[in-house]
Motif scaffolding. Structure first.
Motif, PDB file in Angstrom:
ATOM      1  N   VAL A   8      37.799  51.974  38.901  1.00 49.49           N
ATOM      2  CA  VAL A   8      36.761  50.948  38.787  1.00 49.49           C
ATOM      3  C   VAL A   8      35.359  51.565  38.885  1.00 49.49           C
ATOM      4  CG1 VAL A   8      38.160  49.018  39.639  1.00 49.49           C
ATOM      5  CG2 VAL A   8      36.902  50.425  41.288  1.00 49.49           C
ATOM      6  N   MET A  14      36.094  49.662  34.340  1.00 46.36           N
ATOM      7  CA  MET A  14      36.377  48.275  34.735  1.00 46.36           C
ATOM      8  C   MET A  14      36.871  47.474  33.531  1.00 46.36           C
ATOM      9  SD  MET A  14      33.967  46.537  37.550  1.00 46.36           S
ATOM     10  CE  MET A  14      33.959  47.072  39.258  1.00 46.36           C
ATOM     11  N   LYS A  18      40.452  45.530  33.037  1.00 48.68           N
ATOM     12  CA  LYS A  18      40.593  44.190  32.463  1.00 48.68           C
ATOM     13  C   LYS A  18      41.674  44.189  31.385  1.00 48.68           C
ATOM     14  CE  LYS A  18      38.358  43.285  28.965  1.00 48.68           C
ATOM     15  NZ  LYS A  18      38.752  43.475  27.548  1.00 48.68           N
ATOM     16  N   LEU A  32      41.624  45.736  44.297  1.00 43.34           N
ATOM     17  CA  LEU A  32      40.649  46.749  43.886  1.00 43.34           C
ATOM     18  C   LEU A  32      40.103  47.518  45.085  1.00 43.34           C
ATOM     19  CD1 LEU A  32      38.446  44.871  41.244  1.00 43.34           C
ATOM     20  CD2 LEU A  32      40.584  46.120  40.880  1.00 43.34           C
ATOM     21  N   LEU A  75      27.828  46.949  32.817  1.00 41.59           N
ATOM     22  CA  LEU A  75      29.102  46.234  32.907  1.00 41.59           C
ATOM     23  C   LEU A  75      29.045  44.886  32.196  1.00 41.59           C
ATOM     24  CD1 LEU A  75      31.952  46.082  34.372  1.00 41.59           C
ATOM     25  CD2 LEU A  75      30.765  44.764  36.142  1.00 41.59           C
ATOM     26  N   SER A 120      32.843  45.476  44.771  1.00 37.36           N
ATOM     27  CA  SER A 120      33.598  45.815  43.550  1.00 37.36           C
ATOM     28  C   SER A 120      34.387  44.620  43.039  1.00 37.36           C
ATOM     29  CB  SER A 120      34.517  47.007  43.794  1.00 37.36           C
ATOM     30  OG  SER A 120      35.567  46.669  44.674  1.00 37.36           O
ATOM     31  N   PHE A 124      33.783  42.681  39.507  1.00 39.45           N
ATOM     32  CA  PHE A 124      34.880  42.607  38.540  1.00 39.45           C
ATOM     33  C   PHE A 124      35.197  41.157  38.180  1.00 39.45           C
ATOM     34  CE2 PHE A 124      39.409  42.540  37.390  1.00 39.45           C
ATOM     35  CZ  PHE A 124      39.358  43.387  36.295  1.00 39.45           C
TER      36      PHE A 124
END
Ligand code: ASP
Ligand code: MG
Length: 436
Positions: A8, A14, A18, A32, A75, A120, A124
Motif C-alpha cells: 500500500v 493501492m 483495489k 491493511l 492516489l 492507510s 484506501f
C-alpha cells in the motif's frame, strides 16, 4: 486478504490492491498495514517525544505530513474525494501536533503508533469511494482486543466481529486496520511490530474464513534467506508446524504468532506477491506431503546460557526451577539442550539478563555466550527420511557448533553457532542439502 506496507506504500500499489480485492466475489475482509516507512517514522516521533526533544518531534511530524500531502493527490483524482483525503490527513496530523503540547506517556506512545493504519485504511477507503466500489469501513478498535498479558482474546474478537458483520448481510468488501487493537484498559494498543499478519490470522480464525491471504512483496516463503544466499526458491506448501518454525526463525515474511489462530481453526494461509499476483506463492495448511529438508532459516541476536551443576545428577525438579527463573522475568526460551549435569538454553530477549543470571547462580556455574545465531532446518527430519541429518551435518563440517537440538519435533533441527558463522552456514547448507 492482508496487504503489507509495501503493497500500500505507493498510490499505484493501492490501485493494484483495489484490483486484487475486486477479482473474486466471496465476501472479503481486507486488512491493511500502514504505508511502508510510516510506522518507523511514528516510532521516531514517539522516541523524540519520550526524550523530551519537541523540536525533533515536530521536524519528524512535518516530514511525515509532507509525505502524505504528496501521496493523496497521486492516489485520488476527483475533487470531492481529494478534499476528503485532505481532511483525513489534517485530522491525524493535528492530533500528532497536539501531542507536542502535552506530557508524554506510554498510552500516548501507542496512540501515535496507531496513526499509520488508521490513515492507510481511510485513504484506501476513500479510493474505493472515488471508484464507486461499495465497501464497509470496519474499525479494528471496535473488535480487536488483547488481555492483560497482551494476548489476543480470540473468543471475544469472534463474538464482536460476528455481531458487526451480521449487520451487513450483503457486504462484499470490508476494510479494516492491521496491527491495532484495544487492551484490557480499553486503551489503544497494538500487536507488536509486524502485527498486521497476526490481525489477519486472528480475523480469519474468528470468522472461520475459507482462506487467509497474506499479500507481501515476495513470492512466498523461500527455502533459504534470499538476502544471503544466491539460489533460493519459494516453497509451494508448508504445514502449519513447519511454517511456525520458519516464521520464528527469521523468515521475515510472516509474523511468527500469526500461525496459531489459523491453525486452530484449520484456515489455510496463502502467502502471495502483490507485485506478481499470478505467482504460486506458499500455501500453509494442516498436512502436506514432505520429504527431507524443505527450508533453512536463521535468527541472530541469540544469547546462550549454560547452567552446570553436579546437583543436577539424578535430581528431579531441577529443570523446573531453572525454567521458573525465566518465567519470573517473562523471558521466552527458544532452544534447550541438556546433559546429565548441565543444561543450555537460548533466549533473544535480554531485558532481564542480569537478574536471570544472578538467580541462576544459585543452581551452579553459569556461562553466557552472546552474539549467537540459531540455524533452523525445517522439513521431515526424523522418521521417514534416513540420512536427512547426515547431509545437514556434512554441510557444516567446517563450522564450530555450540548446540544442536534434534528430535524436539519431526520438522526441525536447530543448530546454534557463533554469529560470525551464520552466513557460511546458510551458504554451505544451501549447497549441501537441496537438490538444485
Ligand atoms: N505497521 C506495523 C509495522 O510496521 C504493522 C505491520 O505492518 O504489520 O510494524
Ligand atoms: Mg510485515
Amino acid at each position: 486478504m492482508k496487504f503489507g506496507g509495501t503493497s500500500v506504500g505507493r498510490p499505484e500499489r493501492m490501485h493494484q490492491v483495489k484490483d486484487l480485492i475486486t477479482r473474486g466475489d466471496e465476501p472479503t475482509i481486507v486488512v491493511l498495514s500502514a504505508l511502508s516507512g510510516t510506522t518507523n517514522a511514528l516510532v521516531g516521533i514517539s522516541d523524540a517525544l519520550a526524550a523530551g526533544d519537541k523540536s525533533l518531534a515536530k521536524e519528524r511530524i512535518d516530514a511525515l505530513h509532507a509525505h502524505y500531502l504528496e501521496f493523496y493527490p497521486a492516489l485520488l483524482k476527483k475533487a470531492p474525494t481529494q478534499a476528503k483525503a485532505e481532511a483525513i490527513i489534517r485530522e491525524h496530523f493535528e492530533f500528532l501536533n497536539i501531542l507536542l503540547k502535552i506530557s508524554f506517556n506510554e498510552a500516548i506512545n501507542r496512540d501515535i503508533l496507531a496513526q499509520g493504519e488508521l490513515i492507510s485504511t481511510k485513504l484506501f477507503y476513500t479510493l474505493l469511494e472515488e471508484l464507486e466500489i461499495p465497501a464497509v469501513f470496519l474499525p479494528a478498535l471496535d473488535f480487536m482486543s488483547i488481555d492483560e498479558n497482551s494476548e489476543p482474546e480470540l473468543g471475544k474478537i469472534s463474538e464482536k466481529l460476528t455481531a458487526i458483520l451480521s449487520k451487513y448481510p450483503d457486504g462484499r468488501l470490508f476494510i479494516t486496520q492491521g496491527y491495532i487493537c484495544k487492551n484490557h484498559k480499553n486503551e489503544v494498543d497494538n500487536l507488536k511490530r509486524g502485527g498486521s499478519d497476526y490481525t489477519a490470522s486472528l480475523i480469519a480464525a474468528a470468522i472461520k474464513a475459507s482462506v487467509c491471504e497474506i499479500w507481501t512483496d515476495i513470492d512466498g516463503m523461500h527455502n533459504n534467506d534470499p538476502r544471503i544466499v544466491d539460489r533460493t526458491r519459494p516453497i509451494a506448501e508448508l504445514s502449519f508446524d513447519e511454517a511456525a518454525e520458519l516464521a520464528y526463525f527469521g523468515a521475515k515474511i510472516l509474523h511468527p504468532a500469526s500461525i496459531w489462530p489459523a491453525q486452530l481453526h484449520k484456515v489455510p494461509v496463502r502467502l502471495l506477491n502483490t507485485m506478481d499476483p499470478s505467482a504460486q506463492g506458499t500455501l500453509i495448511k494442516e498436512t502436506v506431503e514432505s520429504r527431507g529438508v524443505k527450508a533453512i532459516a536463521a535468527k541472530d541476536g541469540i544469547t546462550a546460557i549454560k547452567i552446570k551443576s553436579s546437583r543436577m545428577l539424578l535430581a528431579y525438579g531441577f529443570l523446573r526451577r531453572i525454567f521458573e527463573v525465566f518465567e519470573k522475568y517473562k523471558t521466552p526460551i527458544d532452544m534447550i539442550t541438556t546433559s546429565e549435569v548441565a543444561v543450555s538454553v537460548t533466549i533473544d530477549d535480554l531485558s532481564h539478563l542480569e537478574q536471570i543470571i544472578a538467580e541462576l547462580r544459585a543452581f551452579g556455574t553459569v556461562e553466557v555466550d552472546r552474539d549467537q545465531a540459531i540455524i533452523c532446518i525445517v522439513g521431515n527430519m526424523v522418521s521417514e527420511t534416513k540420512g536427512a541429518i547426515k547431509s545437514v551435518m556434512d554441510s557444516l563440517v567446517d563450522i564450530p557448533i555450540r548446540m544442536v537440538s534434534y528430535g524436539g519435533s519431526r520438522h526441525n533441527v536447530s543448530i546454534l553457532v557463533d554469529a560470525q558463522y551464520k552466513i557460511p552456514a546458510l551458504k554451505s547448507l544451501n549447497e549441501g542439502v537441496f537438490r538444485w
